[in-house]
Scaffold this motif. Structure first.
Motif, mmCIF file in Angstrom:
data_model
loop_
_atom_site.group_PDB
_atom_site.id
_atom_site.type_symbol
_atom_site.label_atom_id
_atom_site.label_comp_id
_atom_site.label_asym_id
_atom_site.label_seq_id
_atom_site.Cartn_x
_atom_site.Cartn_y
_atom_site.Cartn_z
ATOM 1 N N GLY A 247 0.827 -1.189 0.000
ATOM 2 C CA GLY A 247 0.000 0.000 0.000
ATOM 3 C C GLY A 247 0.865 1.245 0.000
ATOM 4 O O GLY A 247 1.777 1.397 -0.818
ATOM 5 N N ASN A 248 0.586 2.138 0.918
ATOM 6 C CA ASN A 248 1.393 3.362 1.033
ATOM 7 C C ASN A 248 2.513 3.229 2.050
ATOM 8 O O ASN A 248 3.183 4.205 2.384
ATOM 9 C CB ASN A 248 0.499 4.551 1.401
ATOM 10 C CG ASN A 248 -0.220 4.328 2.727
ATOM 11 O OD1 ASN A 248 -0.201 3.227 3.265
ATOM 12 N ND2 ASN A 248 -0.852 5.371 3.237
ATOM 13 N N LYS A 249 2.727 2.010 2.580
ATOM 14 C CA LYS A 249 3.792 1.757 3.544
ATOM 15 C C LYS A 249 4.990 1.184 2.805
ATOM 16 O O LYS A 249 4.890 0.132 2.165
ATOM 17 C CB LYS A 249 3.326 0.790 4.634
ATOM 18 C CG LYS A 249 2.108 1.252 5.402
ATOM 19 C CD LYS A 249 2.406 2.462 6.266
ATOM 20 C CE LYS A 249 1.198 2.851 7.108
ATOM 21 N NZ LYS A 249 1.473 4.016 7.964
ATOM 22 N N LYS A 250 6.112 1.860 2.872
ATOM 23 C CA LYS A 250 7.314 1.428 2.180
ATOM 24 C C LYS A 250 8.508 1.537 3.108
ATOM 25 O O LYS A 250 8.564 2.413 3.968
ATOM 26 C CB LYS A 250 7.542 2.276 0.923
ATOM 27 C CG LYS A 250 6.432 2.154 -0.119
ATOM 28 C CD LYS A 250 6.728 3.000 -1.341
ATOM 29 C CE LYS A 250 5.615 2.871 -2.366
ATOM 30 N NZ LYS A 250 5.887 3.698 -3.592
ATOM 31 N N LEU A 251 9.446 0.632 2.894
ATOM 32 C CA LEU A 251 10.672 0.621 3.689
ATOM 33 C C LEU A 251 11.802 0.133 2.799
ATOM 34 O O LEU A 251 11.706 -0.927 2.171
ATOM 35 C CB LEU A 251 10.520 -0.293 4.908
ATOM 36 C CG LEU A 251 11.497 -0.089 6.063
ATOM 37 C CD1 LEU A 251 11.342 1.309 6.650
ATOM 38 C CD2 LEU A 251 11.278 -1.137 7.150
ATOM 39 N N ALA A 252 12.865 0.902 2.716
ATOM 40 C CA ALA A 252 13.985 0.567 1.846
ATOM 41 C C ALA A 252 14.864 -0.497 2.490
ATOM 42 O O ALA A 252 14.897 -0.671 3.717
ATOM 43 C CB ALA A 252 14.803 1.819 1.540
ATOM 44 N N SER A 253 15.576 -1.229 1.663
ATOM 45 C CA SER A 253 16.510 -2.232 2.166
ATOM 46 C C SER A 253 17.617 -1.535 2.948
ATOM 47 O O SER A 253 18.021 -0.407 2.635
ATOM 48 C CB SER A 253 17.104 -3.029 1.004
ATOM 49 O OG SER A 253 17.777 -2.168 0.096
ATOM 50 N N GLY A 254 18.139 -2.218 3.961
ATOM 51 C CA GLY A 254 19.154 -1.642 4.828
ATOM 52 C C GLY A 254 18.600 -1.079 6.121
ATOM 53 O O GLY A 254 19.366 -0.771 7.037
ATOM 54 N N ALA A 255 17.271 -0.954 6.211
ATOM 55 C CA ALA A 255 16.662 -0.463 7.447
ATOM 56 C C ALA A 255 16.705 -1.549 8.518
ATOM 57 O O ALA A 255 16.864 -2.739 8.236
ATOM 58 C CB ALA A 255 15.229 -0.028 7.187
ATOM 59 N N LEU A 257 15.416 -4.184 11.224
ATOM 60 C CA LEU A 257 14.264 -5.080 11.222
ATOM 61 C C LEU A 257 13.197 -4.600 12.197
ATOM 62 O O LEU A 257 12.004 -4.856 12.001
ATOM 63 C CB LEU A 257 14.707 -6.508 11.583
ATOM 64 C CG LEU A 257 13.704 -7.628 11.329
ATOM 65 C CD1 LEU A 257 13.237 -7.631 9.884
ATOM 66 C CD2 LEU A 257 14.314 -8.981 11.688
ATOM 67 N N SER A 258 13.609 -3.907 13.237
ATOM 68 C CA SER A 258 12.648 -3.368 14.197
ATOM 69 C C SER A 258 11.728 -2.340 13.547
ATOM 70 O O SER A 258 10.561 -2.218 13.926
ATOM 71 C CB SER A 258 13.381 -2.737 15.387
ATOM 72 O OG SER A 258 14.259 -1.703 14.944
ATOM 73 N N GLU A 259 12.234 -1.596 12.547
ATOM 74 C CA GLU A 259 11.393 -0.636 11.837
ATOM 75 C C GLU A 259 10.329 -1.344 11.010
ATOM 76 O O GLU A 259 9.192 -0.868 10.897
ATOM 77 C CB GLU A 259 12.263 0.248 10.939
ATOM 78 C CG GLU A 259 13.291 1.095 11.690
ATOM 79 C CD GLU A 259 14.124 1.927 10.742
ATOM 80 O OE1 GLU A 259 13.597 2.289 9.665
ATOM 81 O OE2 GLU A 259 15.287 2.219 11.065
ATOM 82 N N LEU A 260 10.695 -2.484 10.436
ATOM 83 C CA LEU A 260 9.721 -3.263 9.676
ATOM 84 C C LEU A 260 8.637 -3.809 10.599
ATOM 85 O O LEU A 260 7.453 -3.810 10.246
ATOM 86 C CB LEU A 260 10.425 -4.408 8.948
ATOM 87 C CG LEU A 260 9.538 -5.364 8.140
ATOM 88 C CD1 LEU A 260 8.768 -4.615 7.064
ATOM 89 C CD2 LEU A 260 10.381 -6.479 7.535
ATOM 90 N N ILE A 261 9.023 -4.240 11.769
ATOM 91 C CA ILE A 261 8.046 -4.775 12.717
ATOM 92 C C ILE A 261 7.073 -3.686 13.159
ATOM 93 O O ILE A 261 5.884 -3.946 13.359
ATOM 94 C CB ILE A 261 8.761 -5.414 13.922
ATOM 95 C CG1 ILE A 261 9.558 -6.640 13.475
ATOM 96 C CG2 ILE A 261 7.770 -5.798 15.007
ATOM 97 C CD1 ILE A 261 10.331 -7.316 14.582
ATOM 98 N N LYS A 262 7.567 -2.462 13.305
ATOM 99 C CA LYS A 262 6.690 -1.374 13.721
ATOM 100 C C LYS A 262 5.561 -1.130 12.722
ATOM 101 O O LYS A 262 4.459 -0.728 13.096
ATOM 102 C CB LYS A 262 7.510 -0.094 13.908
ATOM 103 C CG LYS A 262 8.379 -0.095 15.155
ATOM 104 C CD LYS A 262 9.144 1.208 15.285
ATOM 105 C CE LYS A 262 10.028 1.190 16.533
ATOM 106 N NZ LYS A 262 10.823 2.446 16.669
ATOM 107 N N LEU A 263 5.834 -1.390 11.441
ATOM 108 C CA LEU A 263 4.775 -1.247 10.440
ATOM 109 C C LEU A 263 3.651 -2.241 10.705
ATOM 110 O O LEU A 263 2.471 -1.913 10.568
ATOM 111 C CB LEU A 263 5.346 -1.468 9.032
ATOM 112 C CG LEU A 263 6.373 -0.449 8.525
ATOM 113 C CD1 LEU A 263 6.822 -0.821 7.121
ATOM 114 C CD2 LEU A 263 5.793 0.955 8.542
ATOM 115 N N GLY A 264 4.007 -3.461 11.089
ATOM 116 C CA GLY A 264 2.993 -4.477 11.350
ATOM 117 C C GLY A 264 2.271 -4.294 12.657
ATOM 118 O O GLY A 264 1.091 -4.634 12.777
ATOM 119 N N THR A 265 2.954 -3.734 13.661
ATOM 120 C CA THR A 265 2.313 -3.534 14.958
ATOM 121 C C THR A 265 1.534 -2.229 15.028
ATOM 122 O O THR A 265 0.850 -1.971 16.021
ATOM 123 C CB THR A 265 3.366 -3.550 16.076
ATOM 124 O OG1 THR A 265 4.396 -2.598 15.786
ATOM 125 C CG2 THR A 265 3.984 -4.934 16.208
#
Length: 449
Positions: A247-255, A257-265
């Motif tokens: 959707g409108n949630k994007k995260l570039a490689s190199g970030a 993993l905790s930032e990716l989890i925050k998107l899901g939580t």
């Protein structure tokens, strides 16, 4: 006709590190035999929510062991110090062959496994009675720890095991010990203490056309949140290797993993996609071993109570979460370093090990099985290669004695802990760990009318 029932409420300071002895409070009431039978389970007391006060003209549920508030524990009788604090903490460094037959308490950090993931229902009462969660080190505990130590440098496809044994033999305790062992070693741990909730239609599901599976956003959201809580430090050290876009949630490689989890939580609708991406990154990394532990493991191979739009039963491997767990259990997906460990539960008659799982583990069948019985090729593939870890059916005398002394030192028994009392309880339970605790030592809390 009504029958007399009792409700025992045992005080516990499970949430605090300090120990104060708490009294056993007996509340009397009357309930119908039908209502009493409804709230009882075989082998002990059913876990339930805090019980409401009895209303005029209404019945009252059969209670369970619930903690009293600290404000009620100011009497001198409740401040007798416990010797349980002297017991060593369960950790990888404390596990040796000489520690067999000793009692160790599980650590209670702020973001510990017990607080984050929870425990199986049959362990809740025992952990509430005593001042700290505990376990008895057995021979099978040491052998399982050695298995996990060897798995720390191998792919998880080479270490896929299932803990089996008779009802009440201590399978859930052994799995919890394995989880605590890996946490103390710095592993990344994903623990599912009640896998039956994945297939019993207790959470919503929605069909996903992209993956052609049924997503479980509510359960995935909770599991992802708890996973991050236990493995917070590791998630900050791992970087994602591929970009994430939903959707409108994007995260570039190199970030991180905790930032990716925050998107899901932060958004439950994103939780399934984020969880799958997190597992992909965790499986690829080699910084830390990974343990996937699942209690009620056999439920993943059973029929589910989920229904599709035509009210047809949904297979477990058509649900997103069970499918992921089954793929790791079957070796289709694996962690670069780590293990997959499950435990079979005998507490539910509805979710019993299927023929495919029994044959893969070499377990006996409770009923005669025809060779012409059709086996599901999918379940056969998911069960292929699983190793059987058999738990002894009974305690050794030294193990039961250590547990009995623990209850006595923690002032959880309502009589003197003598050798005669111990031998009577051990013999009456036939050495079965659950019967020894639930039918014998917990029964000592029952006062005669």
């Amino acid at each position: 006709m009504s029958v007399f029932v009792r409700r025992h409420v045992v005080a516990s300071t499970f949430a605090s590190t300090s120990r104060t002895t708490t009294p056993c409070v007996t509340a009397r009431g009357y309930a119908s035999a039908r209502k009493m039978a409804k709230n009882q389970v075989k082998g002990g007391v059913k876990e339930s929510e805090p019980e409401p006060e009895r209303k005029a003209g209404g019945g009252k549920r059969v209670g369970t062991f619930m903690p009293l508030s600290a404000a009620q524990l100011k009497h001198p009788l409740t401040t007798v110090p416990s010797k349980l604090e002297e017991s060593p903490i369960f950790s990888a460094g404390a596990l040796t062959r000489t520690s067999v037959g000793k009692v160790m308490q599980f650590s209670k950090p702020q973001n510990g496994v017990l607080k984050a993931y929870g425990v199986p229902k049959n362990l809740v009462v025992e952990f509430r009675v005593l001042s700290s969660p505990y376990s008895v080190v057995r021979d099978v505990t040491i052998s399982t720890a050695e298995l996990l130590e060897a798995a720390s440098s191998k792919p998880s496809s080479e270490t896929r095991a299932v803990i089996t044994g008779q009802a009440g033999s201590g399978k859930s305790f052994l799995l919890l010990q394995s989880v605590e062992y890996c946490v103390s070693k710095g592993w990344i741990v994903l623990y599912v203490p009640r896998a039956i909730n994945l297939v019993n239609s207790s959470t919503p599901h929605v069909y996903d056309e992209r993956t052609r599976t049924y997503l479980q956003p509510e359960f995935t959201f909770e599991l992802l949140r708890r996973f991050e809580q236990v493995n917070a430090s590791a998630m900050k050290q791992i970087q994602i290797t591929r970009p994430f876009a939903k959707g409108n949630k994007k995260l570039a490689s190199g970030a991180q993993l905790s930032e990716l989890i925050k998107l899901g939580t932060s958004d439950k609708t994103l939780a399934p996609a984020v969880f799958d991406a997190v597992l992909h990154e965790v499986a690829r990394q080699t910084q830390r071993p990974v343990l996937l532990a699942v209690d009620d493991f056999q439920a993943l191979y059973c029929k589910t109570t989920y229904r599709d739009t035509q009210f047809q039963g949904i297979k477990s491997y058509h649900l997103s979460l069970p499918r992921v767990l089954l793929e790791y259990a079957g070796g289709m997906r694996n962690f670069a370093k780590g293990a997959v460990l499950g435990a079979i539960s005998n507490s539910s008659t509805e979710y019993q090990p299927c023929v495919e799982l029994r044959e893969a583990l070499g377990l006996s069948h409770p009923l005669p099985v025809s060779p012409y019985l059709r086996r599901s090729p999918e379940l056969v593939a998911y069960a292929k290669g699983l190793r059987n870890i058999a738990v002894p059916d009974t305690f050794q005398v030294s193990e039961a004695a250590a547990l009995f002394n623990l209850w006595g030192q923690d002032h959880a028994l309502h009589h003197r802990p003598t050798d005669e009392v111990f031998l009577t309880m051990f013999t009456a339970a036939s050495g079965n760990p659950r019967n020894f605790v639930w039918r014998e030592m917990l029964s000592s809390l029952s006062l005669s009318p």
